[in-house]
Write a protein that holds these residues in place. Structure first.
Motif, mmCIF file in Angstrom:
data_model
loop_
_atom_site.group_PDB
_atom_site.id
_atom_site.type_symbol
_atom_site.label_atom_id
_atom_site.label_comp_id
_atom_site.label_asym_id
_atom_site.label_seq_id
_atom_site.Cartn_x
_atom_site.Cartn_y
_atom_site.Cartn_z
ATOM 1 N N ALA A 66 0.755 -1.059 -0.043
ATOM 2 C CA ALA A 66 -0.039 -0.070 0.043
ATOM 3 C C ALA A 66 1.044 1.226 0.118
ATOM 4 O O ALA A 66 1.996 1.140 -0.445
ATOM 5 C CB ALA A 66 -0.965 -0.125 1.144
ATOM 6 N N GLY A 67 0.467 2.077 0.323
ATOM 7 C CA GLY A 67 1.109 3.635 0.493
ATOM 8 C C GLY A 67 1.393 4.026 -0.857
ATOM 9 O O GLY A 67 2.119 5.148 -0.948
ATOM 10 N N ARG A 69 0.966 6.586 -3.905
ATOM 11 C CA ARG A 69 0.400 7.924 -3.907
ATOM 12 C C ARG A 69 0.205 8.417 -5.292
ATOM 13 O O ARG A 69 -0.709 9.399 -5.609
ATOM 14 C CB ARG A 69 1.206 8.811 -3.392
ATOM 15 C CG ARG A 69 1.149 8.797 -1.544
ATOM 16 C CD ARG A 69 -0.025 9.224 -1.009
ATOM 17 N NE ARG A 69 -0.020 8.940 0.431
ATOM 18 C CZ ARG A 69 -0.246 7.598 0.875
ATOM 19 N NH1 ARG A 69 -0.702 6.620 0.230
ATOM 20 N NH2 ARG A 69 -0.372 7.365 2.440
ATOM 21 N N ARG A 176 -8.888 -0.224 1.499
ATOM 22 C CA ARG A 176 -9.467 1.246 1.220
ATOM 23 C C ARG A 176 -8.456 2.375 0.892
ATOM 24 O O ARG A 176 -8.806 3.145 0.287
ATOM 25 C CB ARG A 176 -10.447 1.495 2.597
ATOM 26 C CG ARG A 176 -11.232 2.770 2.528
ATOM 27 C CD ARG A 176 -11.885 3.075 3.933
ATOM 28 N NE ARG A 176 -12.729 4.317 3.756
ATOM 29 C CZ ARG A 176 -12.528 5.495 3.510
ATOM 30 N NH1 ARG A 176 -11.146 5.917 3.849
ATOM 31 N NH2 ARG A 176 -13.521 6.430 3.512
ATOM 32 N N GLU A 177 -7.236 2.222 1.926
ATOM 33 C CA GLU A 177 -6.336 3.214 1.538
ATOM 34 C C GLU A 177 -5.940 3.289 0.131
ATOM 35 O O GLU A 177 -5.682 4.287 -0.576
ATOM 36 C CB GLU A 177 -5.180 2.943 2.218
ATOM 37 C CG GLU A 177 -3.834 3.872 2.084
ATOM 38 C CD GLU A 177 -2.560 3.316 2.737
ATOM 39 O OE1 GLU A 177 -1.564 4.187 2.371
ATOM 40 O OE2 GLU A 177 -2.532 2.575 3.430
ATOM 41 N N THR A 181 -6.781 6.395 -2.326
ATOM 42 C CA THR A 181 -5.562 7.310 -2.538
ATOM 43 C C THR A 181 -5.455 7.254 -4.080
ATOM 44 O O THR A 181 -5.015 8.414 -4.894
ATOM 45 C CB THR A 181 -4.495 6.597 -2.191
ATOM 46 O OG1 THR A 181 -4.446 6.605 -0.739
ATOM 47 C CG2 THR A 181 -3.111 7.476 -2.441
#
Length: 259
Positions: A66-67, A69, A176-177, A181
């Motif tokens: 994840a993470g 952007r 969700r992230e 994002t």
């Protein structure tokens, strides 16, 4: 099912077809909340003739992580995979957000991209003020409703409801992230003023009934491409699964030079 560790994420991918094919490999890149199996029909067809690569993008399908952007970060993951496989030149084929990644690859690594295919994709998301406010407000509803609404409207009228529900369930399994994002990343993506730099032969395939990324926005983008072919198919936004055979035929004609 091979995986490659890239910056803390295990990326799942498939590498199929003959390694000694004369043509450069095809790299299939799926869209937002989807996975590599969106391309099952195309991979089954082209994998008999040439090397084909597809992956689950970071945070999607069977890939971890994840993470992320930006669209550029996803493109970096694709390059890392191709470097690992020792693939220099290739043809990126991207659907929706995957098409944004494909355009990024063509702009950042022009020496490696032989041809370019964009399926239901654009270079800049443009909306009226009212539509923009509505999209912003949609992020405030419960997550599963947000996903269901976006996936439901991606299909043309008449597509089987049970199949749509299966895609909604699959999309809702995306963290969700990652979903939220990258929703913002797509809205921020803008290379419309740079598409003239992409000088390789390009195929733009779009669904006539696409309301997610409307046809008129693709046609606006097309005017900036120096060497583009346009194909319009009677479908919505999910061309790879709504009309897989027609999409495969369009890709085959473009890649082989047949009309």
């Amino acid at each position: 099912m091979p995986q490659l560790e890239v910056d803390g994420a295990a990326l799942t991918y498939d590498d199929e077809g003959p390694r000694d094919a004369a043509e450069v490999p095809l790299v299939f890149i799926h869209g937002w909340t989807a996975n590599r199996h969106r391309w099952d029909h195309q991979v089954a067809h082209f994998g008999e003739q040439r090397r084909v690569i597809r992956l689950d993008l970071r945070g999607h399908g069977e890939s971890g992580g994840a993470g992320v952007r930006t669209i550029e970060e996803l493109a970096t993951d694709v390059v890392a995979l191709l470097d690992h496989l020792k693939i220099d030149r290739f043809v990126p084929i991207g659907h929706s957000m995957g098409g944004m990644i494909a355009q990024t690859l063509a702009l950042t690594h022009p020496e490696r991209v032989e041809r370019l295919v964009l399926v239901n994709s654009i270079s800049r998301m443009t909306y009226s003020r009212g539509r923009g406010l509505l999209m912003g407000a949609s992020t405030l509803v419960p997550f599963k409703l947000f996903v269901a609404t976006n996936i439901q409207r991606a299909f043309a009228p008449g597509y089987p409801r049970e199949e749509i529900r299966s895609y909604i369930r699959s999309s809702a399994d995306t963290p969700r992230e990652v979903v939220m994002t990258l929703y913002g990343a797509m809205r921020a993506f803008d290379v419309l003023d740079r598409v003239g730099e992409i000088r390789v032969p390009t195929l733009l395939v779009h669904g006539y009934h696409d309301i997610q990324l409307p046809l008129k926005q693709m046609l606006r983008m097309a005017t900036g491409y120096p060497d583009a072919v346009i194909r319009i198919i009677d479908a919505g936004h999910e061309l790879p699964v709504e009309k897989p055979a027609e999409l495969t035929t369009a890709l085959d004609g473009f890649l082989t030079g047949r009309p």
